[in-house]
Design a protein around this motif. Structure first.
Motif, PDB file in Angstrom:
ATOM      1  N   UNK A  40       0.804  -1.220   0.000  1.00 13.89           N
ATOM      2  CA  UNK A  40       0.000   0.000   0.000  1.00 13.89           C
ATOM      3  C   UNK A  40       0.842   1.278   0.000  1.00 13.89           C
ATOM      4  N   UNK A  41       1.921   1.297   0.743  1.00 18.95           N
ATOM      5  CA  UNK A  41       2.758   2.511   0.856  1.00 18.95           C
ATOM      6  C   UNK A  41       3.498   2.829  -0.445  1.00 18.95           C
ATOM      7  N   UNK A  42       3.495   1.930  -1.404  1.00 18.31           N
ATOM      8  CA  UNK A  42       4.213   2.141  -2.663  1.00 18.31           C
ATOM      9  C   UNK A  42       3.376   2.861  -3.720  1.00 18.31           C
ATOM     10  N   UNK A  43       2.102   3.162  -3.384  1.00 16.78           N
ATOM     11  CA  UNK A  43       1.219   3.841  -4.336  1.00 16.78           C
ATOM     12  C   UNK A  43       0.828   5.214  -3.781  1.00 16.78           C
ATOM     13  N   UNK A  44       0.357   6.127  -4.637  1.00 21.53           N
ATOM     14  CA  UNK A  44      -0.019   7.472  -4.195  1.00 21.53           C
ATOM     15  C   UNK A  44      -1.212   7.462  -3.226  1.00 21.53           C
ATOM     16  N   UNK A  45      -1.441   8.575  -2.528  1.00 19.16           N
ATOM     17  CA  UNK A  45      -2.514   8.654  -1.528  1.00 19.16           C
ATOM     18  C   UNK A  45      -3.897   8.239  -2.030  1.00 19.16           C
ATOM     19  N   UNK A  46      -4.291   8.646  -3.231  1.00 17.61           N
ATOM     20  CA  UNK A  46      -5.624   8.286  -3.715  1.00 17.61           C
ATOM     21  C   UNK A  46      -5.737   6.775  -3.938  1.00 17.61           C
ATOM     22  N   UNK A  47      -4.670   6.157  -4.405  1.00 16.85           N
ATOM     23  CA  UNK A  47      -4.656   4.706  -4.586  1.00 16.85           C
ATOM     24  C   UNK A  47      -4.699   4.008  -3.223  1.00 16.85           C
ATOM     25  N   UNK A  48      -4.070   4.594  -2.213  1.00 22.29           N
ATOM     26  CA  UNK A  48      -4.103   4.030  -0.863  1.00 22.29           C
ATOM     27  C   UNK A  48      -5.534   3.984  -0.329  1.00 22.29           C
ATOM     28  N   UNK A  49      -6.339   4.998  -0.651  1.00 20.98           N
ATOM     29  CA  UNK A  49      -7.750   4.988  -0.241  1.00 20.98           C
ATOM     30  C   UNK A  49      -8.483   3.807  -0.870  1.00 20.98           C
ATOM     31  N   UNK A  50      -8.196   3.541  -2.139  1.00 17.22           N
ATOM     32  CA  UNK A  50      -8.788   2.379  -2.814  1.00 17.22           C
ATOM     33  C   UNK A  50      -8.357   1.100  -2.113  1.00 17.22           C
ATOM     34  N   UNK A  51      -7.068   0.939  -1.829  1.00 19.76           N
ATOM     35  CA  UNK A  51      -6.570  -0.250  -1.138  1.00 19.76           C
ATOM     36  C   UNK A  51      -7.323  -0.443   0.181  1.00 19.76           C
TER      37      UNK A  51
END
Length: 142
Positions: free
Chosen positions: A116-127
């Motif tokens: 999760x920490x390897x993707x941008x903040x908006x992608x983290x919300x999806x995760x």
């Protein structure tokens, strides 16, 4: 009278593909960050039109428009020093063809929730949302 600064909003659409407890991510050419595949809308494109075009361009597969299912829409601040936010409308869809990075993409990878920490903040919300809904396990293989 001082004008209010305009806040940048980047409007994107993304394809959520989960297999074996991992989600497909892509690293665009010249960047060191992975993203959920998709991209920005052009002109008056609908979400479906944007997604079908972007995935064809990035991953050389064809999404089946009639199988698109909205997963959710997420909004988060832009990463780094930039001001503004990214809105990402996410969809699942069936596809035909072989997943291959195109000339726009340097690498594709399958990420677990632990990445999760390897993707941008908006992608983290999806995760986080996929984890909460049981669509992406906390650990692969569980």
């Amino acid at each position: 009278m001082r004008a209010e600064p305009t806040t940048l909003l980047i409007d994107t659409v993304a394809w959520v593909l989960i297999e074996h407890g991992r989600i497909l991510c892509a690293r665009p050419r010249g960047k060191d960050v992975f993203y959920i595949p998709g991209g920005k809308r052009e002109g008056a494109e609908t979400d479906a039109q944007t997604l079908l075009r972007e995935i064809d361009e990035e991953l050389t597969v064809a999404l089946s428009a009639h199988t698109l299912v909205h997963v959710g829409t997420y909004e988060a601040r832009l990463p780094g020093p930039a001001t503004g936010s990214v809105r990402m409308a996410c969809y699942t869809a069936e596809y035909t063809g072989a997943l291959e990075p195109s000339s726009e993409i340097d690498e594709i990878a399958w990420f677990s929730y632990l990445d999760r920490e390897r993707v941008p903040p908006v992608d983290q919300l999806l995760f986080d949302d996929l984890l909460a809904r049981g669509m992406l396990p906390a650990r692969p293989g569980r």
